[in-house]
Design a protein around this motif. Structure first.
Motif, PDB file in Angstrom:
ATOM      1  N   UNK A 133       1.070  -1.412  -0.122  1.00 32.77           N
ATOM      2  CA  UNK A 133      -0.060   0.073   0.024  1.00 32.77           C
ATOM      3  C   UNK A 133       0.886   1.338   0.101  1.00 32.77           C
ATOM      4  N   UNK A 134       0.627   2.092  -0.951  1.00 36.46           N
ATOM      5  CA  UNK A 134       1.384   3.398  -1.074  1.00 36.46           C
ATOM      6  C   UNK A 134       0.694   4.253  -0.371  1.00 36.46           C
ATOM      7  N   UNK A 135       1.390   5.097   0.790  1.00 40.01           N
ATOM      8  CA  UNK A 135       0.685   6.125   1.623  1.00 40.01           C
ATOM      9  C   UNK A 135       1.399   7.590   0.936  1.00 40.01           C
ATOM     10  N   UNK A 136       0.581   8.424   0.561  1.00 42.38           N
ATOM     11  CA  UNK A 136       1.216   9.640   0.158  1.00 42.38           C
ATOM     12  C   UNK A 136       1.511  10.594   1.149  1.00 42.38           C
ATOM     13  N   UNK A 137       2.882  11.145   0.889  1.00 42.30           N
ATOM     14  CA  UNK A 137       3.207  12.476   1.793  1.00 42.30           C
ATOM     15  C   UNK A 137       3.365  13.349   0.872  1.00 42.30           C
TER      16      UNK A 137
END
Length: 389
Positions: A133-137
């Motif tokens: 899962x890519x978690x955006x910052x």
């Protein structure tokens, strides 16, 4: 070396794919994929010719040709202040595949990886391709001070990886040493691996300077995997060559195993390794001249974009792409892209979520790795159309 006489449009229209001259309609100028319009250094072609002349195109070692590994290690030692070891370096068929290999090695299904936003789509693609899962910052264009406290709040028990793109494509941000130290300390505190994509690290504009995160200290270096490539700096995209560097045997073994190099299912071609070795060993003069030219094109591009109605652009600190805010035109990124393609006859990359993430909305990206003549013409055509809105 980098004037209009060096650009062979006839060859580019036959060979330059990936949204560039060979794929756009006749008469359109592509400021799209970040690939130079200039031929590579002559030494590179000469080294490939010498190698091929013997007519032996055999399998290479799974972990790379010794000369390649040695030249990459020397580069990291001398140019990036990292105590690199050839034994912990191996070639990959692109930096893009290198990013995927790191995700494959350190992410299991449902694990999380923190990626920047906006950033090249390859990070999200690689994370999600292995079930992560890519978690955006968010690091918006023009961010002067990154809020690493906010980044740390994104860390959960499922977080395994922080994906660092430095310089940051598409905004051109170059992370400071202090910023990298904060990121590295977060990784150490939470036992996270750092994927450091450094493919743009040669393209830096003064007064900014480049720091590799693996050069900061041993603790940070031990959990960093550095990925780089040679297409941006030396025009070698078609040779599909990059490198991955670990800092210890355990990490190297994990990476080489998932790369499938040892099974011959995957691997980096020998000619690409020959070319990259020559580039690193013999073509520093060419790279310096290229960056000097790019510095002039950056200033031209940013100045012209900021003179257009409803457009604003912060000068990139690195990379050879300009990330222009077009919100003031009253049109979306997709609409501006289509307008420029159809009326200005210039192709750009729209700031769509599938390209760069949600943070690219309201922007377009333009590559300026071309001649002054071509860039001036393209910007003039863009300006004429934009100013009529």
């Amino acid at each position: 070396m980098f004037d209009s006489r060096s650009v062979n449009l006839e060859i580019l229209k036959q060979r330059a794919y990936n949204l560039r001259w060979a794929t756009v309609p006749q008469g359109v100028i592509p400021l799209t994929a970040a690939d130079p319009d200039f031929p590579s250094a002559p030494e590179i072609a000469e080294s490939i010719t010498r190698f091929v002349k013997d007519r032996y195109l055999c399998y290479g070692p799974p972990d790379g040709l010794p000369d390649f590994k040695e030249s990459v290690a020397t580069f990291f030692q001398n140019k990036r202040n990292i105590p690199a070891k050839p034994a912990y370096i191996f070639p990959v068929d692109s930096a893009a595949f290198g990013i995927y290999v790191v995700c494959q090695a350190f992410l299991s299904p449902n694990d999380e990886a923190i990626i920047f936003d906006p950033v090249d789509f390859l990070f999200r693609y690689s994370v999600e391709s292995v079930g992560g899962k890519a978690v955006s910052f968010a690091i918006p264009a023009g961010t002067e001070k990154v809020d690493f406290e906010a980044l740390e709040k994104l860390v959960t028990p499922k977080t395994r990886l922080i994906c660092l793109c430095n310089p940051l494509n598409p905004t051109g941000k170059v992370f400071t040493k202090a910023e990298l130290l904060q990121l590295g300390n977060i990784a150490c505190k939470h036992n996270l691996t750092i994927l450091s994509d450094e493919i743009w690290s040669d393209i830096i504009y003064a007064p900014h300077t480049y720091t590799s995160i693996a050069s900061l200290d041993e603790a940070i270096r031990e959990r960093t995997v550095t990925v780089t490539g040679y297409s941006k700096s030396y025009g070698l995209a078609g040779l599909r060559i990059g490198s991955v560097m670990a800092s210890n045997q355990e990490t190297f073994d994990k990476l080489i195993k998932v790369s499938l190099h040892q099974s011959t299912v995957h691997g980096a071609n020998v000619l690409g390794q020959i070319a990259a070795t020559t580039a690193l060993n013999e073509c520093d003069y060419w790279l310096k001249a290229f960056v000097a030219h790019l510095n002039e094109m950056q200033q031209l591009c940013v100045t012209e974009l900021n003179s257009m109605k409803g457009v604003s652009c912060i000068a990139p600190e690195g990379c050879y792409v300009a990330f222009a805010n077009i919100v003031g035109t009253g049109k979306s990124s997709k609409e501006v892209h289509e307008l420029l393609l159809n009326e200005a006859k210039v192709a750009v990359v729209p700031g769509l979520k599938e390209w760069f993430g949600a943070g690219a909305d309201g922007y377009i990206r333009l590559s300026f790795a071309t001649s002054n003549e071509i860039l001036t013409q393209a910007l003039s055509q863009i300006k004429t159309v934009i100013n009529t809105l």
